[in-house]
Design an enzyme around this catalytic site. Sequence first.
Site, short mmCIF file in Angstrom:
data_model
loop_
_atom_site.label_atom_id
_atom_site.label_comp_id
_atom_site.label_asym_id
_atom_site.label_seq_id
_atom_site.Cartn_x
_atom_site.Cartn_y
_atom_site.Cartn_z
N HIS A 257 0.84 -1.20 0.00
CA HIS A 257 0.00 0.00 0.00
C HIS A 257 0.88 1.26 0.00
O HIS A 257 0.73 2.14 -0.86
CB HIS A 257 -0.92 -0.03 1.23
N GLU A 258 1.81 1.32 0.93
CA GLU A 258 2.64 2.52 1.03
C GLU A 258 3.57 2.66 -0.18
O GLU A 258 3.90 3.77 -0.59
CB GLU A 258 3.44 2.51 2.35
N HIS A 261 1.80 4.70 -2.72
CA HIS A 261 1.90 6.14 -2.43
C HIS A 261 3.29 6.66 -2.81
O HIS A 261 3.43 7.71 -3.45
CB HIS A 261 1.68 6.41 -0.95
N GLU A 287 -4.84 7.64 -3.03
CA GLU A 287 -5.35 6.37 -2.51
C GLU A 287 -5.60 5.38 -3.65
O GLU A 287 -5.45 4.17 -3.48
CB GLU A 287 -6.62 6.64 -1.69
ZN ZN Z 1 -3.17 5.17 1.84
#
Ligand code: ZN
Length: 482
Positions: A257-258, A261, A287
């Site tokens: 997830h990170e 980003h 997101e």
């Molecule tokens: Zn996030």
Amino acid sequence: MTDEPRFAELRRRLGEVEDLRKARQLLQWDLETMMPPAGADVRAEQLGTLARLAHELFVADEVGTLLEELRPYEESLPYDSDEASLVRVTRRDYERAHRVPAELRAEIVRAGAHGIKAWQEARAANDYARFGPALERNLELQGRYVDCLDDGGDRYDVLVAEHEPGLTTVDVERVFEPLKAGLVPLVTGLEPPTGDALEADGGPEVVRGVLRRLGFDGEWGRVDHSVHPFASSFGHGDVRLTTYADGGLRAVYAALHEFGHGLYERGVSPALERTPVGEGASSAVHESQSLLWENLVGRSAPFAGWLAGVLAVDADALYRTVNRVERSLIRVDADPITYSLHIVFRFELERELLAGSLAAADLRDAWNERVAGYLGLDVPDDRRGVLQDIHWADGLMGYFPSYALGHVASVQIWERARADLPGLDEDLGRGEFAPLVDWLREHVHRHGRKFTTLETLERAAGAPFDPEPLLAHVRAKLEETA
Ligand code: ZN
């Protein structure tokens, strides 16, 4: 002054503002990863000072004058050029920043700090009533903030635009209504999962190995541990991720997830560095990138097959484990299928609170009613109910919708990438990620914050927000893993 030196002067001033903002973010990163606990009080002062200096430099009259003088220059250039975009986006930021008195901003920050303390005490006592007065204070300040920026539409519009430039409350509703109608019957009918979840050990080295394979390079990125995983970037050549310290599948998926980003920030055109457009377009677009890697890459069968090889576990068991669906009371523990419903009802409650049609004193009952109606669950206590999130305590309202909008967009962008990259499944199965990274860089990342949320989405996915692809994806997953 002619246009070129004027533009150079604007960039020089904005560069200094960005330097202060990034220095503040670096202190924030340090606070969450390295700082000993006793550093907290002086760190709060340091963060406050840097935030105030950056704000003062940004709202200086000279910046406003330059932005006015550069109007003809901006209009003489293509809309999507770096220069026109920088002037346009900076003017939008400037006009908002200028309309809110510095004292009100400071009051909101102070009330947020008190709100967090009241929230922690209420959580410890498992008693919402103790948090009520702090929430009322935050609501009053949010109301005054909205007064400064209200242009006569829905008052919640002001908060939506804060995180999603160009979007309104109606735009959010148009996505959330069909999402709710599609998800509630699916979710309330879910049976509890059967079979044990796979336990994969593998410490921090495994996470680092996976990230290296994804293209996360030690030359420009680093990975650390924190209680709540996050990503930040202090420049094109300095991108940082954190994940859970204990390793295992949870740490791998948090890192995925990170990584999404971080990869976004890394992919912004270096020509935009040290400007207000040198970062991701909005919270929802950000997101969409993290969720694309976590859910659509990470929970796909080809990727799970590859990861099972890395972790030396059974591929089928891994795939089933990462695709388990379970109704849960806690938003941050929710799976990708039930998650959006947690967001939809928070959005509804926030709007009612801001409009005054729901009193802070009645929030607990309203919360529990929504959880029963949308998730089919009884809330046993406030800690697992209305007191679970920090956002409202901190005075952060209007942010929740971005999570579900990003979720919707992630599937739209994923489908576009799949259509453009026919060999994607085979690539993922081999642990070959460069073609997808390149596609995302070209269609999303390089533009940074040049475009609004919708403009960015239309460039990447060829359409505005549409919940149908997400709903179809959810139905297919449920059928396949049933
Ligand atoms: Zn996030």
